[in-house]
Enzyme design. Structure first.
Site, PDB file in Angstrom:
ATOM      1  N   ARG A  29     -30.822   5.277 -11.517  1.00 41.54           N
ATOM      2  CA  ARG A  29     -31.871   4.801 -12.406  1.00 41.54           C
ATOM      3  C   ARG A  29     -32.945   5.866 -12.634  1.00 41.54           C
ATOM      4  NH1 ARG A  29     -36.792   2.328 -12.677  1.00 41.54           N
ATOM      5  NH2 ARG A  29     -36.934   0.690 -14.241  1.00 41.54           N
ATOM      6  N   GLU A  45     -26.648 -14.640 -13.823  1.00 38.19           N
ATOM      7  CA  GLU A  45     -25.816 -13.737 -13.010  1.00 38.19           C
ATOM      8  C   GLU A  45     -26.486 -13.446 -11.672  1.00 38.19           C
ATOM      9  OE1 GLU A  45     -25.796 -10.279 -15.454  1.00 38.19           O
ATOM     10  OE2 GLU A  45     -24.718 -11.258 -17.085  1.00 38.19           O
ATOM     11  N   CYS A 103     -18.399  -3.635  37.603  1.00 39.52           N
ATOM     12  CA  CYS A 103     -19.765  -4.132  37.373  1.00 39.52           C
ATOM     13  C   CYS A 103     -19.709  -5.600  36.933  1.00 39.52           C
ATOM     14  CB  CYS A 103     -20.420  -3.272  36.294  1.00 39.52           C
ATOM     15  SG  CYS A 103     -21.919  -3.978  35.601  1.00 39.52           S
ATOM     16  N   LYS A 121     -30.377 -14.578 -18.460  1.00 33.50           N
ATOM     17  CA  LYS A 121     -30.423 -13.847 -19.729  1.00 33.50           C
ATOM     18  C   LYS A 121     -30.145 -14.798 -20.889  1.00 33.50           C
ATOM     19  CE  LYS A 121     -28.534  -9.783 -17.434  1.00 33.50           C
ATOM     20  NZ  LYS A 121     -27.392  -8.883 -17.222  1.00 33.50           N
ATOM     21  N   CYS A 123     -22.602   2.341  31.831  1.00 30.80           N
ATOM     22  CA  CYS A 123     -22.363   2.067  33.238  1.00 30.80           C
ATOM     23  C   CYS A 123     -20.860   2.266  33.425  1.00 30.80           C
ATOM     24  CB  CYS A 123     -22.756   0.618  33.559  1.00 30.80           C
ATOM     25  SG  CYS A 123     -22.016   0.002  35.074  1.00 30.80           S
ATOM     26  N   CYS A 183     -25.410  -3.685  38.181  1.00 34.61           N
ATOM     27  CA  CYS A 183     -24.809  -3.234  39.444  1.00 34.61           C
ATOM     28  C   CYS A 183     -25.515  -2.025  40.035  1.00 34.61           C
ATOM     29  CB  CYS A 183     -23.325  -2.947  39.250  1.00 34.61           C
ATOM     30  SG  CYS A 183     -23.039  -1.467  38.258  1.00 34.61           S
ATOM     31  N   GLU A 232     -24.597  -2.003 -10.747  1.00 34.61           N
ATOM     32  CA  GLU A 232     -25.164  -1.841  -9.415  1.00 34.61           C
ATOM     33  C   GLU A 232     -24.063  -1.421  -8.451  1.00 34.61           C
ATOM     34  OE1 GLU A 232     -28.321  -2.799  -9.848  1.00 34.61           O
ATOM     35  OE2 GLU A 232     -29.160  -2.917  -7.821  1.00 34.61           O
ATOM     36  N   ASP A 288       0.823  -1.217   0.000  1.00 41.10           N
ATOM     37  CA  ASP A 288       0.000   0.000   0.000  1.00 41.10           C
ATOM     38  C   ASP A 288       0.849   1.256   0.000  1.00 41.10           C
ATOM     39  OD1 ASP A 288      -2.758  -1.067   2.112  1.00 41.10           O
ATOM     40  OD2 ASP A 288      -1.990  -1.754   0.192  1.00 41.10           O
ATOM     41  N   TYR A 289       1.925   1.210   0.780  1.00 41.60           N
ATOM     42  CA  TYR A 289       2.707   2.437   0.882  1.00 41.60           C
ATOM     43  C   TYR A 289       3.449   2.723  -0.427  1.00 41.60           C
ATOM     44  CZ  TYR A 289       7.445   0.662   1.089  1.00 41.60           C
ATOM     45  OH  TYR A 289       8.633   0.114   0.747  1.00 41.60           O
ATOM     46  N   GLU A 290       3.737   1.650  -1.191  1.00 42.38           N
ATOM     47  CA  GLU A 290       4.381   1.881  -2.489  1.00 42.38           C
ATOM     48  C   GLU A 290       3.394   2.573  -3.431  1.00 42.38           C
ATOM     49  OE1 GLU A 290       7.679  -1.630  -2.927  1.00 42.38           O
ATOM     50  OE2 GLU A 290       5.588  -2.182  -3.221  1.00 42.38           O
ATOM     51  N   TYR A 291       2.155   2.094  -3.348  1.00 43.40           N
ATOM     52  CA  TYR A 291       1.122   2.745  -4.148  1.00 43.40           C
ATOM     53  C   TYR A 291       1.012   4.211  -3.739  1.00 43.40           C
ATOM     54  CZ  TYR A 291      -3.248   4.103  -6.206  1.00 43.40           C
ATOM     55  OH  TYR A 291      -4.180   4.781  -6.929  1.00 43.40           O
ATOM     56  N   LYS A 350     -28.242 -11.358  -8.939  1.00 41.24           N
ATOM     57  CA  LYS A 350     -29.055 -10.139  -9.014  1.00 41.24           C
ATOM     58  C   LYS A 350     -28.654  -9.271  -7.823  1.00 41.24           C
ATOM     59  CE  LYS A 350     -33.810  -8.547  -9.659  1.00 41.24           C
ATOM     60  NZ  LYS A 350     -33.765  -7.513  -8.651  1.00 41.24           N
ATOM     61  N   ASP A 385     -28.220  -6.547  -5.139  1.00 41.77           N
ATOM     62  CA  ASP A 385     -29.268  -5.771  -4.489  1.00 41.77           C
ATOM     63  C   ASP A 385     -28.675  -4.492  -3.896  1.00 41.77           C
ATOM     64  OD1 ASP A 385     -31.726  -5.132  -3.579  1.00 41.77           O
ATOM     65  OD2 ASP A 385     -31.735  -6.533  -1.895  1.00 41.77           O
ATOM     66  N   LYS A 440     -36.292 -14.773  -8.186  1.00 33.82           N
ATOM     67  CA  LYS A 440     -36.215 -14.147  -6.864  1.00 33.82           C
ATOM     68  C   LYS A 440     -36.039 -15.187  -5.758  1.00 33.82           C
ATOM     69  CE  LYS A 440     -37.842 -10.127  -6.410  1.00 33.82           C
ATOM     70  NZ  LYS A 440     -37.217  -8.813  -6.237  1.00 33.82           N
ATOM     71  N   TYR A 466     -23.066  -5.174 -15.485  1.00 32.97           N
ATOM     72  CA  TYR A 466     -23.584  -6.439 -16.002  1.00 32.97           C
ATOM     73  C   TYR A 466     -24.332  -6.294 -17.317  1.00 32.97           C
ATOM     74  CZ  TYR A 466     -27.291  -4.358 -13.171  1.00 32.97           C
ATOM     75  OH  TYR A 466     -28.173  -3.484 -12.602  1.00 32.97           O
TER      76      TYR A 466
END
Ligand code: IVH
Length: 703
Positions: free
Chosen positions: A160, A137, A460, A319, A455, A440, A198, A55-58, A139, A141, A343, A250
């Protein structure tokens, strides 16, 4: 995208160039190379899930890009990774027409519905005697998005909306690392293209986001879908990053070709193209099915693994894969006739709120928990649901006796969507939040900036019990066989009253206990003995220090020889470490200056629990590939804040070779305070890179 090997070569060259003094001119080609390299690594990280640099190189490459863009504004590319963060506040959304209308899908719920669909398609296309190929594929959500690329550049993103007009939210889409700012559609002869997809929050990230929001006293996000659709429409796009939104695409819904059209035959080929251009797509190796029976089996399979999937899905989309057959099937006014949604079983149900219990957490936060009429919901029976805090109860206007709507999303814990005031009979009662601790009886306090009542009595009994449970849990000391219910039982028997008691158990007594026996007692003993040798990071995490998570425990364990070193630490010692802020520092100081906590640690040490830094606690070991100082020679001079030997060891771990004199063979000189002749000599040579101690630590990702 360019050849992977070439991009990796270029990465290496760029990184080594960064280690040297950067002078000379910077051309358009240099800029292109740099941006391509960063895009490549973004793709590896966000899309492929397999980063090829640290990450640090990036970060260093990214900072280098920022610097070069500042120096050469005319070379700044419109698709530069820095442009993801350039627009922050947008005051309103424009309505924009989609390039093709966004239709919805017809639904199916079982195998028969799917067979009917298959028969219909065959009838419309005159393929009754054939086996049709389908793409199946997930779906997704989340929130539907629509992306337009013109001449390879992301020019517009929209929600949308009403299907014809969407709300423009390009600034928010640019915040999503899974949406390429530039994608080489031109390679496929495409000038302009519209994609459907999505935006989603991965389920584990959703939990993190909510935990963070709860800590900050912000409203809890109801479910991943609402959190995603909400994020698409935020005005401050920094929120998009905070909610960790990702995008899947998609569907290609519109194409303008550069010259003559070069269409492909199957929908799945289009998905493969999107995949190759750096988008996150349905898994191209997974989606194809021959014939409706395979489709049915695939839908069943996905339904069975739905809860293990990293994203929320509410069904599958089937599809017709052949694009010519899609055309022949055509459209109704509302949906395509070549696709259908399958569904999954509902995840919502109604139930009744019977009563509310108030649980005391390990650091004293009081959580209201609703006891509800046991209700089956997406495969489990739900009988209790967290209500988070008082504000949550008030905002939902919940009453005891209410009929409620509950929902379970993915493996996310169930929650109450709403109550139905329509069903009230007048017998419902308001929920009284306690003023005193149910365990308590201390007076509860609430910090203005926090959502939870607390608390504050560290002794306690309910808190202590929760801390014991946390101590033994998987992420902490990982004591197998010492789960919540056994701890509660031993606690009732008076055997475990505090964490140290775990290590004083009498196994003969346990063996004699109903449901145990010698074998189980022996297993438990072994598990506890094993836990005694845990690395320091686990012990630290197991102590229930407020705000101290696993990650910070791991970081902190790198900096001490023994846990008792923290007794001497002050705020600055903590805040000097990357990712450790002043608030956590304060909690650490409070904990380690509390006599009873230090006594507990002494007891644990006497009982044989490891309190010292072990090999596993030491900083990240680099392998040959990602060692940041691979092949470099290094020398330390002057007085350093860390032990010289330790510094040399760290350098070695990072791939460098320690040498003892300044010569032209030396690559890096790290200078501490009062550096003398070595520094002067290195400066005069002009070939040696000179680092401060901090720069060195940063380079090896230690800080
Ligand atoms: S295809 C013309 N594929 O489901 C057909 N839709 O009513 C275009 N959705 O909100 C839709 N995953 O955004 C398609 N793999 C997928 C999908 C998908 C989720 C959503 C879509 C819309 C709804 C369809």
């Amino acid at each position: 995208m360019k050849d992977k090997k070439l991009l990796l070569e270029q990465t290496k060259t760029l990184l080594s160039r960064l280690a040297e003094t950067q002078e000379g001119s910077f051309s358009k080609n240099d800029m292109d190379e740099l941006v391509d390299v960063l895009h490549f690594h973004e793709n590896q990280y966000y899309i492929q899930d397999s980063p090829l640099i640290a990450d640090y190189e990036y970060d260093r490459l990214y900072k280098y890009l920022e610097q070069k863009e500042l120096e050469n504004p005319s070379l700044k590319r419109i698709d530069s990774p820095t442009q993801r963060v350039s627009v922050d506040l947008i005051s309103e959304f424009n309505s924009v027409p989609h390039l093709s209308p966004m239709l919805s899908l017809a639904n199916s719920y079982d195998a028969d519905d799917l067979k009917d669909f298959d028969a219909q398609v065959k009838k419309w296309t005159g393929t009754e005697n054939q086996t049709l190929q389908y793409a199946v594929e997930p779906k997704y959500d989340g929130g539907t998005i629509c992306l337009v690329y013109d001449e390879d550049i992301l020019v517009r993103a929209a929600t949308r909306g009403n299907g014809t007009l969407g709300e423009e939210m390009t600034h928010n889409a640019k915040r999503m690392n899974t949406i390429p700012l530039r994608a080489l559609f031109s390679k496929y002869g495409i000038k302009k293209v519209e994609l459907r997809g999505e935006a989603l929050i991965p389920l584990d990230k959703f939990k993190e986001v909510n935990a963070q929001r709860e800590k900050e006293g912000l409203e809890i996000l109801a479910n991943p879908r609402n959190a995603a659709t909400g994020a698409l429409r935020v005005k401050d796009s920094r929120e998009v990053s905070k909610r960790k939104l990702e995008a899947f695409v998609y569907q290609i819904s519109y194409i303008e070709w550069i010259d003559e059209p070069k269409p492909w035959t199957f929908h799945s080929q289009g998905i493969k193209i999107l995949d190759s251009l750096g988008f996150k797509t349905p898994d191209t190796n997974e989606i194809i099915c021959q014939g409706i029976e395979e489709v049915i089996a695939k839908c069943d399979y996905w339904q069975s693994i739905r809860d293990e999937y990293a994203y929320e899905i509410d069904g599958m989309v089937v599809k017709v894969d052949n694009l010519a057959l899609q055309e022949e099937s055509g459209y109704t006014a509302h949906h395509p006739r070549w696709a259908i949604a399958y569904k999954f079983k509902a995840k919502q149900a109604t139930s009744k709120l019977l009563q509310v219990e108030f649980q005391v957490g390990k650091i004293g936060s009081i959580t209201p928990v609703a006891k509800i009429e046991p209700t089956p919901l997406a495969g489990v029976t739900v009988s209790s649901i967290t209500l988070h805090n008082e504000d949550f109860i008030r905002s939902k206007d919940l009453r005891i006796g209410d009929t409620i709507l509950i929902e379970r999303a993915g493996d996310v814990i169930p929650y109450i969507v709403k109550s139905f005031p329509e069903y009230r009979t007048g017998d419902e009662t308001l929920i009284q939040f306690p003023t005193h601790c149910p365990s308590c009886n201390s007076v509860l306090k609430k910090n203005e900036s926090e959502a939870a009542w607390k608390c504050e009595n560290t002794l306690c009994p309910a808190q202590i019990l929760q801390r014991i449970i946390h101590h033994a849990s998987k992420d902490a000391m990982d004591i197998e066989g010492l789960g919540k219910s056994i701890i509660e039982r031993f606690n009732e028997l008076g055997w475990i009253q505090n964490i140290a008691d775990i290590y004083r158990l009498d196994y003969e007594k346990i063996a004699a206990l109903e449901g145990f026996g010698t074998k189980s007692a022996e297993n438990l003993k072994n598990a506890i003995e094993k836990a005694k040798n845990n690395p320091l990071q686990r012990l630290l995490y197991s102590l229930s220090i407020p705000l101290l998570g696993q990650k910070a425990s791991k970081t902190l364990a790198q900096y001490v020889e023994s846990i008792f070193d923290f007794c001497e630490w002050q705020t600055e010692n903590y805040t000097a470490i990357k990712d450790i802020g002043p608030v956590l520092a304060g909690e650490m100081e409070r904990f380690f200056s509390n006599e009873s906590q230090v006594n507990l640690l002494n007891e644990l040490a006497e009982l044989g629990v490891n309190t010292r830094q072990l090999e596993e606690d030491k900083p990240h070991q680099f392998d040959q590939e990602n060692a940041p100082l691979l092949g470099k020679t290094i020398l330390f001079t002057g007085s350093l804040s860390i032990d010289r030997k330790k510094a040399e060891k760290l350098a070695e771990t990072a791939g460098a070779k320690n040498i003892s004199a300044v010569s032209k063979n030396l690559n890096i000189l790290v200078v501490g305070e009062n550096a003398g002749s070595k520094l002067t000599k290195a400066q005069s040579l002009g070939t040696v890179v000179i680092w401060t101690e901090d720069e060195f630590l940063e380079a090896i990702n230690y800080k």
